[in-house]
Design an enzyme around this catalytic site. Structure first.
Site, PDB file in Angstrom:
ATOM      1  N   ARG A  88       0.817  -1.218   0.000  1.00 40.96           N
ATOM      2  CA  ARG A  88       0.000   0.000   0.000  1.00 40.96           C
ATOM      3  C   ARG A  88       0.849   1.265   0.000  1.00 40.96           C
ATOM      4  NH1 ARG A  88      -4.895  -2.528   2.361  1.00 40.96           N
ATOM      5  NH2 ARG A  88      -6.619  -1.070   2.343  1.00 40.96           N
ATOM      6  N   ARG A 127     -22.113  -3.277   1.461  1.00 41.44           N
ATOM      7  CA  ARG A 127     -21.346  -4.252   2.254  1.00 41.44           C
ATOM      8  C   ARG A 127     -21.645  -4.067   3.745  1.00 41.44           C
ATOM      9  NH1 ARG A 127     -15.015  -4.813   1.189  1.00 41.44           N
ATOM     10  NH2 ARG A 127     -14.751  -3.010   2.520  1.00 41.44           N
ATOM     11  N   ARG A 146     -10.233   6.689   3.651  1.00 40.94           N
ATOM     12  CA  ARG A 146      -9.516   5.558   3.032  1.00 40.94           C
ATOM     13  C   ARG A 146      -9.213   5.855   1.571  1.00 40.94           C
ATOM     14  NH1 ARG A 146     -13.685   1.059   4.272  1.00 40.94           N
ATOM     15  NH2 ARG A 146     -12.290  -0.395   3.234  1.00 40.94           N
TER      16      ARG A 146
HETATM   17  P1  AMP Z   1      -8.497  -3.677   3.725  1.00 38.53           P
HETATM   18  O1  AMP Z   1      -9.291  -4.801   4.288  1.00 38.53           O
HETATM   19  O2  AMP Z   1      -7.449  -4.102   2.739  1.00 38.53           O
HETATM   20  O3  AMP Z   1      -9.354  -2.544   3.198  1.00 38.53           O
HETATM   21  O4  AMP Z   1      -7.665  -3.052   4.951  1.00 38.53           O
HETATM   22  C1  AMP Z   1      -8.324  -2.509   6.084  1.00 38.53           C
HETATM   23  C2  AMP Z   1      -7.377  -1.623   6.860  1.00 38.53           C
HETATM   24  O5  AMP Z   1      -6.247  -2.393   7.331  1.00 38.53           O
HETATM   25  C3  AMP Z   1      -6.737  -0.476   6.087  1.00 38.53           C
HETATM   26  O6  AMP Z   1      -7.605   0.652   6.024  1.00 38.53           O
HETATM   27  C4  AMP Z   1      -5.494  -0.210   6.923  1.00 38.53           C
HETATM   28  O7  AMP Z   1      -5.802   0.462   8.120  1.00 38.53           O
HETATM   29  C5  AMP Z   1      -5.060  -1.620   7.293  1.00 38.53           C
HETATM   30  N1  AMP Z   1      -4.155  -2.216   6.289  1.00 38.53           N
HETATM   31  C6  AMP Z   1      -4.399  -3.311   5.511  1.00 38.53           C
HETATM   32  N2  AMP Z   1      -3.369  -3.586   4.726  1.00 38.53           N
HETATM   33  C7  AMP Z   1      -2.431  -2.657   4.989  1.00 38.53           C
HETATM   34  C8  AMP Z   1      -1.120  -2.385   4.465  1.00 38.53           C
HETATM   35  N3  AMP Z   1      -0.585  -3.139   3.502  1.00 38.53           N
HETATM   36  N4  AMP Z   1      -0.451  -1.323   4.972  1.00 38.53           N
HETATM   37  C9  AMP Z   1      -0.960  -0.554   5.938  1.00 38.53           C
HETATM   38  N5  AMP Z   1      -2.188  -0.743   6.473  1.00 38.53           N
HETATM   39  C10 AMP Z   1      -2.917  -1.784   5.992  1.00 38.53           C
END
Ligand code: AMP
Length: 196
Positions: A88, A127, A146
């Site tokens: 990310r 969702r 986000r």
């Molecule tokens: P997601 O389910 O991929 O939308 O991730 C949910 C949340 O987890 C994100 O908004 C971040 O707070 C954290 N997160 C997930 N993957 C990462 C990553 N690779 N780097 C930093 N934070 C992450």
């Protein structure tokens, strides 16, 4: 084959990654799911990151890099993996390159799901309804943050992969099945691959 599935929150990355695992045996590695698992288990890490996820901000690079580095060593990744939510940041992408080079491995394709911003809000609202608000970050307010984080820190890593000629754009506004078909075609995978 190692893949990154890339796109803004609500683009359908998880849906497609899960299907790639079920149909083609490529292990889905969702860093968001891993972090939510830590939070649910009330582990030390989970307690540390809970507020960060609630705000839609990013967990620090060194935590995430370590998490993925440990995970890709597992035997279930031997056939390949689909990274869903990682990298990310550019630092994460560079760390990933380094860890894969060490293993004589590489990322083969970066699949980018493109979706109109309005549709993302509709999908996240849906969702939240369908999961009974299970994810505390699935609100209109947090989605805005986000998306800002995605644009500022995550989308800018695409040129890194474009330079390596690995970026494949996919119209994520299509039906789930059409998106899946596009992915299979790009990856040169047969629909019934796992059954054969
Ligand atoms: P997601 O389910 O991929 O939308 O991730 C949910 C949340 O987890 C994100 O908004 C971040 O707070 C954290 N997160 C997930 N993957 C990462 C990553 N690779 N780097 C930093 N934070 C992450």
């Amino acid at each position: 084959m190692n893949i990154i599935i890339f796109g803004p929150p609500g683009a359908g990355k998880g849906t497609q990654a899960k299907r790639l695992e079920a149909v083609h045996g490529l292990k889905q590695l969702s860093t968001g799911d891993m972090l939510r698992g830590e939070i649910a288990a009330k582990s030390e890490l989970g307690q540390k990151v809970e507020a960060i996820l609630d705000r839609g901000e990013l967990v620090s690079d060194h935590i995430m890099v370590e998490m993925i580095e440990n995970r890709i060593e597992h035997e279930d990744c031997a056939k390949g993996f689909v990274l869903d939510g990682f990298p990310r940041t550019l630092a994460q992408a560079e760390a990933l390159d380094a860890m894969l080079t060490k293993k004589n491995s590489t990322i083969d394709h970066v699949l980018v799901l493109t979706v109109d911003e309005d549709a993302l809000f509709d999908r996240i609202k849906k969702r939240a309804e369908e999961t009974g608000g299970e994810r505390s970050d699935d609100t209109v307010e947090v989605l805005r943050d986000r998306l800002d984080v995605y644009k500022a820190q995550t989308a800018p890593i695409l040129p890194h992969y474009a330079d390596q000629n690995k970026v494949r754009m996919i119209d994520g506004m299509q039906d789930i099945e059409q998106v899946s078909n596009d992915i299979d075609r790009i990856l040169g995978l047969n629909k019934a691959a796992k059954a054969m």
